[in-house]
Scaffold this active site. Structure first.
Site, PDB file in Angstrom:
ATOM      1  N   SER A 226       0.842  -1.192   0.000  1.00 40.15           N
ATOM      2  CA  SER A 226       0.000   0.000   0.000  1.00 40.15           C
ATOM      3  C   SER A 226       0.882   1.250   0.000  1.00 40.15           C
ATOM      4  CB  SER A 226      -0.883  -0.012   1.250  1.00 40.15           C
ATOM      5  OG  SER A 226      -0.041   0.082   2.399  1.00 40.15           O
ATOM      6  N   GLY A 227       0.244   2.417   0.166  1.00 36.15           N
ATOM      7  CA  GLY A 227       1.019   3.644   0.242  1.00 36.15           C
ATOM      8  C   GLY A 227       2.035   3.610   1.366  1.00 36.15           C
ATOM      9  N   HIS A 228       1.643   3.090   2.536  1.00 31.53           N
ATOM     10  CA  HIS A 228       2.575   3.004   3.660  1.00 31.53           C
ATOM     11  C   HIS A 228       3.752   2.093   3.327  1.00 31.53           C
ATOM     12  CE1 HIS A 228       4.078   3.060   7.695  1.00 31.53           C
ATOM     13  NE2 HIS A 228       3.842   1.777   7.887  1.00 31.53           N
ATOM     14  N   ASP A 249       2.094  -9.369  -0.597  1.00 32.10           N
ATOM     15  CA  ASP A 249       0.798  -8.734  -0.398  1.00 32.10           C
ATOM     16  C   ASP A 249      -0.283  -9.746  -0.751  1.00 32.10           C
ATOM     17  OD1 ASP A 249      -0.143  -5.474  -0.295  1.00 32.10           O
ATOM     18  OD2 ASP A 249      -1.626  -6.949  -0.932  1.00 32.10           O
ATOM     19  N   ASP A 250      -1.365  -9.749   0.037  1.00 33.74           N
ATOM     20  CA  ASP A 250      -2.454 -10.702  -0.199  1.00 33.74           C
ATOM     21  C   ASP A 250      -3.502 -10.184  -1.170  1.00 33.74           C
ATOM     22  OD1 ASP A 250      -1.428 -12.664   1.521  1.00 33.74           O
ATOM     23  OD2 ASP A 250      -2.305 -11.692   3.272  1.00 33.74           O
ATOM     24  N   GLY A 281      -1.031  -0.430   8.164  1.00 32.67           N
ATOM     25  CA  GLY A 281      -1.417   0.536   9.178  1.00 32.67           C
ATOM     26  C   GLY A 281      -2.306  -0.022  10.264  1.00 32.67           C
ATOM     27  N   HIS A 349      10.783  13.925  25.937  1.00 35.88           N
ATOM     28  CA  HIS A 349      11.586  13.033  26.777  1.00 35.88           C
ATOM     29  C   HIS A 349      10.743  12.028  27.563  1.00 35.88           C
ATOM     30  CE1 HIS A 349      10.427  15.024  30.586  1.00 35.88           C
ATOM     31  NE2 HIS A 349      10.347  16.108  29.835  1.00 35.88           N
TER      32      HIS A 349
END
Length: 425
Positions: A226-228, A249-250, A281, A349
């Site tokens: 995908s895009g990610h 990828d499925d 994602g 932090h």
């Protein structure tokens, strides 16, 4: 002259052939029998010598020939040497170019390759099967443990220690007194000014860990195109430590892509060749795939973009985590497994981020924030300092969290409030 076999018929194997010829030009010592390489057709001619076969040919030469392993990858070289030793008792000579300047006060083990142009000063300890490629310098009292690879043009200052299996990239520099941890890769052109942990890839000036390694393979398999997934591919290209980056990828519509090697379950067929990261994602899907891969011993890695801003001390990062470009992470932060820290995120932090959390683009966490597993912090959201967010929470885009979120659910608005389910009769 004694017979010698060159194991590895790639570019560095041809350079080792030239190195042996240079040694013989000064003092005839070695009779090159040819190359051994399981990935090259036997009979192939390479610069005047034949590929004799692969590992199976070794037995014929036991007791009559020496072997040099001309493979740059430290991890691969270690595996090959182990297999050669299982085949029989072979000599592994040190091959040192006549041009090398080296003090007699230094020491070395067996199977080392030191190419032309190297300068090694005094009281240096070199263990076994180390490669020093062209035109490097090594300062006094340095220690190079077994299976270290130093690529061309590297400068190693005095009193440094390169632990077993480290690879130091072309043109990089290491200042005095530094320890580079076991199986770590220093990227080309990096400048190492502080100790580096084991099992990472460090890039930049100054060098900082940018990839936490699993098996340390030179190929990366990304689960999800995908895009990610494509963003993670570009991040991995930026790191410059992978020779090949491909996907599984499925989605049937993606199967025709030349970069897709199969479905997500096909990872197991490639687990002995590839590092793997899950680029999906949805937290539940990411968790399901990563846990299935980890249970079978797949080499899961974390990737940190070279343009991310990190503290001087390496942050604690779980497997499968990715930190994108321009993210800023402050000291004391701990990232769990499968975390996504997206572009332009800031984490102050002492924050503790649970497993499979996604912090979306432009979100900001103040100091001492704790986020539970499987939580999503939306784009541009702000979490005030000392806040605790429980598991399975969605914080909507642009929301501002000013008090602890102790119930799972979706929170939106300024200040963030939980969306209640409305039932219709």
């Amino acid at each position: 002259m004694k017979k010698i076999l060159i194991f590895g018929a790639g570019g560095f194997g041809r350079e080792v052939q030239w190195l042996i010829e240079r040694i013989n030009h000064k003092e005839p010592r070695w009779q090159i029998e040819g190359y051994l390489d399981d990935g090259v057709e036997p009979g192939t001619r390479i610069n005047g010598y034949s590929v004799l076969g692969g590992m199976e040919r070794l037995k014929e030469y036991e007791g009559s020939a020496a072997v040099v392993c001309a493979v740059g990858s430290a991890a691969t070289r270690k595996k090959i040497i182990s297999m050669i030793k299982e085949k029989g008792n072979f000599e592994f000579p040190n091959l040192i170019d006549p041009d090398v300047q080296m003090s007699s006060a230094s020491s070395m083990g067996e199977g080392n390759i030191i190419c032309a142009g190297n300068i090694l000063t005094v009281n240096i300890q070199i263990s076994d099967f180390v490669i020093l490629n062209l035109s490097c310098t090594v300062g006094h009292d340095a220690v190079l443990e077994s299976f270290v690879t130093v690529y061309p043009g590297v400068n190693i200052s005095g009193c440094t220690r390169l632990e077993q299996g480290t690879e130091i990239g072309t043109g990089s520099k290491i200042i005095q007194g530094i320890t580079v941890g076991r199986d770590t890769i220093v990227g080309a052109g990096a400048v190492v000014v502080r100790d580096l942990p084991s099992g990472c890839v460090a890039t930049g000036i100054p060098a900082k860990p940018s990839k936490i390694r699993g098996g340390g393979y030179l190929k990366l398999l990304i689960a999800g195109i995908s895009g990610h997934g494509r963003v993670i591919r570009d991040l991995a290209y930026q790191l410059g430590c992978y020779q090949s980056i491909e996907f599984v990828d499925d989605n049937p519509g993606q199967k025709e892509s030349s970069k897709v090697k199969g479905g997500t379950q096909d990872v197991f067929a490639y687990m002995d060749e590839y590092d793997v990261i899950v680029a999906i994602g949805d937290a539940e899907t990411r968790k399901r795939l990563q846990e299935a891969y980890e249970a079978r011993g797949v080499s899961m890695v974390s990737l940190i973009h070279p343009c991310a801003v990190l503290p001087e001390e390496p942050i604690e990062t779980g497997a499968g985590t990715v930190v994108m470009a321009n993210a800023v992470i402050q000291p004391g932060t701990v990232l769990g497994k499968g975390v996504i820290v997206n572009t332009d995120v800031s984490i102050d932090h002492d924050c503790r981020i649970g497993d499979y959390v996604h912090i979306a683009v432009g979100a900001h966490l103040a100091g001492n924030v704790e986020i539970g597993n499987n939580t999503w912090i939306g784009a541009g959201a702000v979490v005030s300092n000392n806040i605790r967010i429980c598991e399975n929470v969605v914080v909507g885009a642009g929301a501002v969290v000013v008090k602890d979120l102790v119930e799972s659910g979706t929170y939106v608005g300024v200040p963030a409030r939980k969306i209640r389910r409305v039932e219709y009769v």
